[in-house]
Design an enzyme around this catalytic site. Sequence first.
Site, PDB file in Angstrom:
ATOM      1  N   LEU A  27       0.848  -1.210   0.000  1.00  0.00           N
ATOM      2  CA  LEU A  27       0.000   0.000   0.000  1.00  0.00           C
ATOM      3  C   LEU A  27       0.878   1.253   0.000  1.00  0.00           C
ATOM      4  O   LEU A  27       0.842   2.072   0.915  1.00  0.00           O
ATOM      5  CB  LEU A  27      -0.934   0.005   1.219  1.00  0.00           C
ATOM      6  CG  LEU A  27      -2.059   1.048   1.164  1.00  0.00           C
ATOM      7  CD1 LEU A  27      -3.155   0.626   0.196  1.00  0.00           C
ATOM      8  CD2 LEU A  27      -2.659   1.301   2.559  1.00  0.00           C
ATOM      9  N   GLY A  28       1.701   1.378  -1.040  1.00  0.00           N
ATOM     10  CA  GLY A  28       2.506   2.591  -1.190  1.00  0.00           C
ATOM     11  C   GLY A  28       1.737   3.608  -2.021  1.00  0.00           C
ATOM     12  O   GLY A  28       0.507   3.621  -2.036  1.00  0.00           O
ATOM     13  N   ALA A  48       3.501  -4.205 -11.128  1.00  0.00           N
ATOM     14  CA  ALA A  48       4.654  -3.837 -10.283  1.00  0.00           C
ATOM     15  C   ALA A  48       5.952  -4.220 -10.994  1.00  0.00           C
ATOM     16  O   ALA A  48       6.479  -3.436 -11.798  1.00  0.00           O
ATOM     17  CB  ALA A  48       4.529  -4.491  -8.914  1.00  0.00           C
ATOM     18  N   ARG A  49       6.451  -5.411 -10.707  1.00  0.00           N
ATOM     19  CA  ARG A  49       7.628  -5.909 -11.406  1.00  0.00           C
ATOM     20  C   ARG A  49       7.381  -7.352 -11.783  1.00  0.00           C
ATOM     21  O   ARG A  49       6.749  -8.108 -11.025  1.00  0.00           O
ATOM     22  CB  ARG A  49       8.869  -5.829 -10.508  1.00  0.00           C
ATOM     23  CG  ARG A  49       9.514  -4.471 -10.496  1.00  0.00           C
ATOM     24  CD  ARG A  49      10.118  -4.128 -11.871  1.00  0.00           C
ATOM     25  NE  ARG A  49      10.686  -2.797 -11.928  1.00  0.00           N
ATOM     26  CZ  ARG A  49      10.003  -1.697 -12.250  1.00  0.00           C
ATOM     27  NH1 ARG A  49       8.712  -1.762 -12.535  1.00  0.00           N
ATOM     28  NH2 ARG A  49      10.607  -0.522 -12.291  1.00  0.00           N
ATOM     29  N   GLU A  66      12.551  -8.490 -19.885  1.00  0.00           N
ATOM     30  CA  GLU A  66      11.858  -7.653 -20.878  1.00  0.00           C
ATOM     31  C   GLU A  66      12.869  -7.124 -21.886  1.00  0.00           C
ATOM     32  O   GLU A  66      13.918  -6.608 -21.480  1.00  0.00           O
ATOM     33  CB  GLU A  66      11.158  -6.493 -20.162  1.00  0.00           C
ATOM     34  CG  GLU A  66      10.037  -6.971 -19.253  1.00  0.00           C
ATOM     35  CD  GLU A  66       9.441  -5.858 -18.395  1.00  0.00           C
ATOM     36  OE1 GLU A  66       9.917  -4.710 -18.481  1.00  0.00           O
ATOM     37  OE2 GLU A  66       8.515  -6.140 -17.640  1.00  0.00           O
ATOM     38  N   CYS A  98       3.935  -3.938  -4.803  1.00  0.00           N
ATOM     39  CA  CYS A  98       5.142  -3.838  -3.966  1.00  0.00           C
ATOM     40  C   CYS A  98       6.377  -3.744  -4.873  1.00  0.00           C
ATOM     41  O   CYS A  98       6.320  -4.116  -6.044  1.00  0.00           O
ATOM     42  CB  CYS A  98       5.243  -5.050  -3.046  1.00  0.00           C
ATOM     43  SG  CYS A  98       5.191  -6.614  -3.932  1.00  0.00           S
ATOM     44  N   HIS A 105       5.037  -3.381 -20.441  1.00  0.00           N
ATOM     45  CA  HIS A 105       5.558  -2.483 -19.395  1.00  0.00           C
ATOM     46  C   HIS A 105       5.165  -1.029 -19.714  1.00  0.00           C
ATOM     47  O   HIS A 105       6.025  -0.135 -19.790  1.00  0.00           O
ATOM     48  CB  HIS A 105       7.085  -2.608 -19.271  1.00  0.00           C
ATOM     49  CG  HIS A 105       7.621  -2.087 -17.969  1.00  0.00           C
ATOM     50  ND1 HIS A 105       8.672  -2.666 -17.315  1.00  0.00           N
ATOM     51  CD2 HIS A 105       7.240  -1.047 -17.190  1.00  0.00           C
ATOM     52  CE1 HIS A 105       8.935  -1.995 -16.193  1.00  0.00           C
ATOM     53  NE2 HIS A 105       8.062  -0.997 -16.102  1.00  0.00           N
ATOM     54  N   ASP A 134       1.489  -6.509 -16.859  1.00  0.00           N
ATOM     55  CA  ASP A 134       2.154  -5.399 -17.549  1.00  0.00           C
ATOM     56  C   ASP A 134       3.665  -5.596 -17.577  1.00  0.00           C
ATOM     57  O   ASP A 134       4.361  -4.912 -18.328  1.00  0.00           O
ATOM     58  CB  ASP A 134       1.827  -4.086 -16.810  1.00  0.00           C
ATOM     59  CG  ASP A 134       2.414  -2.872 -17.496  1.00  0.00           C
ATOM     60  OD1 ASP A 134       2.043  -2.606 -18.651  1.00  0.00           O
ATOM     61  OD2 ASP A 134       3.272  -2.197 -16.871  1.00  0.00           O
TER      62      ASP A 134
HETATM   63  N1  LIG Z   1       4.546  -1.044 -14.513  1.00  0.00           N
HETATM   64  C1  LIG Z   1       4.952   0.194 -14.401  1.00  0.00           C
HETATM   65  O1  LIG Z   1       4.954   0.934 -15.376  1.00  0.00           O
HETATM   66  C2  LIG Z   1       5.394   0.718 -13.057  1.00  0.00           C
HETATM   67  C3  LIG Z   1       5.468   2.104 -12.860  1.00  0.00           C
HETATM   68  C4  LIG Z   1       5.857   2.582 -11.615  1.00  0.00           C
HETATM   69  C5  LIG Z   1       6.171   1.700 -10.598  1.00  0.00           C
HETATM   70  N2  LIG Z   1       6.106   0.372 -10.832  1.00  0.00           N
HETATM   71  C6  LIG Z   1       6.416  -0.570  -9.746  1.00  0.00           C
HETATM   72  O2  LIG Z   1       5.488  -0.328  -8.699  1.00  0.00           O
HETATM   73  C7  LIG Z   1       6.173  -0.440  -7.468  1.00  0.00           C
HETATM   74  C8  LIG Z   1       5.440   0.366  -6.406  1.00  0.00           C
HETATM   75  O3  LIG Z   1       5.537   1.755  -6.683  1.00  0.00           O
HETATM   76  P1  LIG Z   1       5.114   2.827  -5.570  1.00  0.00           P
HETATM   77  O4  LIG Z   1       5.342   4.162  -6.169  1.00  0.00           O
HETATM   78  O5  LIG Z   1       3.777   2.521  -5.017  1.00  0.00           O
HETATM   79  O6  LIG Z   1       6.214   2.532  -4.470  1.00  0.00           O
HETATM   80  P2  LIG Z   1       6.127   2.823  -2.922  1.00  0.00           P
HETATM   81  O7  LIG Z   1       7.526   2.710  -2.410  1.00  0.00           O
HETATM   82  O8  LIG Z   1       5.382   4.095  -2.664  1.00  0.00           O
HETATM   83  O9  LIG Z   1       5.234   1.625  -2.350  1.00  0.00           O
HETATM   84  C9  LIG Z   1       5.663   0.313  -2.247  1.00  0.00           C
HETATM   85  C10 LIG Z   1       4.934  -0.323  -1.073  1.00  0.00           C
HETATM   86  O10 LIG Z   1       5.253  -1.709  -1.042  1.00  0.00           O
HETATM   87  C11 LIG Z   1       5.431  -2.075   0.307  1.00  0.00           C
HETATM   88  N3  LIG Z   1       6.211  -3.295   0.452  1.00  0.00           N
HETATM   89  C12 LIG Z   1       7.552  -3.453   0.496  1.00  0.00           C
HETATM   90  N4  LIG Z   1       7.878  -4.740   0.721  1.00  0.00           N
HETATM   91  C13 LIG Z   1       6.703  -5.410   0.821  1.00  0.00           C
HETATM   92  C14 LIG Z   1       6.371  -6.774   1.050  1.00  0.00           C
HETATM   93  N5  LIG Z   1       7.328  -7.701   1.273  1.00  0.00           N
HETATM   94  N6  LIG Z   1       5.075  -7.130   1.076  1.00  0.00           N
HETATM   95  C15 LIG Z   1       4.098  -6.202   0.868  1.00  0.00           C
HETATM   96  N7  LIG Z   1       4.351  -4.886   0.685  1.00  0.00           N
HETATM   97  C16 LIG Z   1       5.635  -4.505   0.644  1.00  0.00           C
HETATM   98  C17 LIG Z   1       6.106  -0.867   0.953  1.00  0.00           C
HETATM   99  O11 LIG Z   1       5.952  -0.870   2.375  1.00  0.00           O
HETATM  100  C18 LIG Z   1       5.358   0.275   0.291  1.00  0.00           C
HETATM  101  O12 LIG Z   1       4.226   0.658   1.047  1.00  0.00           O
HETATM  102  C19 LIG Z   1       7.585   0.079  -7.784  1.00  0.00           C
HETATM  103  O13 LIG Z   1       8.545  -0.454  -6.887  1.00  0.00           O
HETATM  104  C20 LIG Z   1       7.815  -0.388  -9.193  1.00  0.00           C
HETATM  105  O14 LIG Z   1       8.503  -1.606  -9.203  1.00  0.00           O
HETATM  106  C21 LIG Z   1       5.734  -0.140 -12.030  1.00  0.00           C
HETATM  107  O1  LIG Z   2       9.363   1.849 -12.075  1.00  0.00           O
HETATM  108  C1  LIG Z   2       8.894   2.605 -12.922  1.00  0.00           C
HETATM  109  O2  LIG Z   2       8.819   3.824 -12.765  1.00  0.00           O
HETATM  110  C2  LIG Z   2       8.344   2.039 -14.198  1.00  0.00           C
HETATM  111  O3  LIG Z   2       8.442   0.669 -14.209  1.00  0.00           O
HETATM  112  C3  LIG Z   2       8.949   2.612 -15.426  1.00  0.00           C
HETATM  113  O4  LIG Z   2      10.309   2.448 -15.432  1.00  0.00           O
END
Ligand SMILES: NC(=O)c1ccc[n+]([C@@H]2O[C@H](COP(=O)([O-])OP(=O)(O)OC[C@H]3O[C@@H](n4cnc5c(N)ncnc54)[C@H](O)[C@@H]3O)[C@@H](O)[C@H]2O)c1
Ligand SMILES: O=C(O)[C@H](O)CO
Length: 330
Positions: free
Chosen positions: A155-156, A238-239, A268, A210, A296, A263
């Site tokens: 829940l980030g 996420a990843r 990739e 996460c 992605h 996604d």
């Molecule tokens: N597909 C895309 O285009 C894209 C774009 C942006 C981000 N992302 C991915 O989304 C992820 C999240 O982004 P965000 O901005 O919300 O990050 P963020 O740091 O705000 O939130 C991540 C949350 O995950 C929680 N977390 C960490 N370890 C955990 C675990 N073991 N179990 C459950 N929760 C856990 C953290 O406490 C935090 O609240 C990034 O790390 C990135 O990999 C993907």
């Molecule tokens: O983590 C991110 O911001 C996205 O995956 C794009 O790189």
Amino acid sequence: MPRFRVAVTDFINDDLSTERDVLGDIADITAYDAYTEADLAGKIDAADAVMIYHNLELTRTTIGRLTNCKLIVRCGVGFDNVDHRYARERGIPVGNVPDYGTEEVADSAIGLMLAMTRGINFLNNRLQRKVGTWMYTPVAPLRRLRGRVFGVIGLGRIGAAAALRAKALGMDVAFYDPLKPDGYDKAIGVRRVEKLDDLLRQSFVLSVHCPLTPDTKNIVDARALSLMPDGSYLVNTARGATVDAAAIPAAVRSGKLAGAAIDVLPFEPPPDDHPLLAAWRDPADPCHDRVIVNPHSAFYSEEGLLDMRVKGAQACRRALLGEPLRNVVN
Ligand SMILES: NC(=O)c1ccc[n+]([C@@H]2O[C@H](COP(=O)([O-])OP(=O)(O)OC[C@H]3O[C@@H](n4cnc5c(N)ncnc54)[C@H](O)[C@@H]3O)[C@@H](O)[C@H]2O)c1
Ligand SMILES: O=C(O)[C@H](O)CO
């Protein structure tokens, strides 16, 4: 003052005018459009700052050769593709850009959920292939969302933005996040679930938000999928490596998952023989209509990408001018 050298390793292969607007008075900027470190071999060793996107993994092979680098900035949120621990050992700060596209990713996660639960892809694909008839009720997985559980792992920023959207659809939002302090969850009216397995058992839709860490690698694997309700849905924006994507075809074929939307994949671009892609491309496989794969792209919008580029370049500027750094992750 001598001009600095900034290397943009991947993804951005246009005229770099955005980066030049921010850095052009102090630095020469070169883009490499690399997919592997071999594409960069010997080219960025003398860079004063490195901007990296997500097409490439930066390991000690490259980091170990950087002689002048004052900052590696991961232009994006997830920094799992940079060996930031090794960079720290070498005294190189690694930063990220955590705040450029939260809404885009949350919109994508909800869009993928809606596409699956309203049968948008399923029906469109079948009509286009002339499979079945105009009568859809016996086959289509159209489901009501109101009152159903939207389960969030992490829940980030993005998880919370997706949670708020799911609440607006009338869903019951539950989350698992052992690192998130109490407080914000109560403010936005979502329920904490202490054990991941309990979240899995409840989730009609499970959405992964996460970061990729040693703790979250394959956090959704075949065992996790087996705990989900029959006919549930999985969304991963996420990843790739947070989900064992190779376990998805069996879960879809058995009816455990009514749909999965992905996604991101562990490698990739993914190899063509990846088991999920092979199943998804096969018109005879249930995954063909029930799985959605995107390249992605959840973060992407013209505006978001511009923010990301500007913020990444601004981070380099601060590092090159010796100003205090922000968003250092190591
Ligand atoms: N597909 C895309 O285009 C894209 C774009 C942006 C981000 N992302 C991915 O989304 C992820 C999240 O982004 P965000 O901005 O919300 O990050 P963020 O740091 O705000 O939130 C991540 C949350 O995950 C929680 N977390 C960490 N370890 C955990 C675990 N073991 N179990 C459950 N929760 C856990 C953290 O406490 C935090 O609240 C990034 O790390 C990135 O990999 C993907
Ligand atoms: O983590 C991110 O911001 C996205 O995956 C794009 O790189």
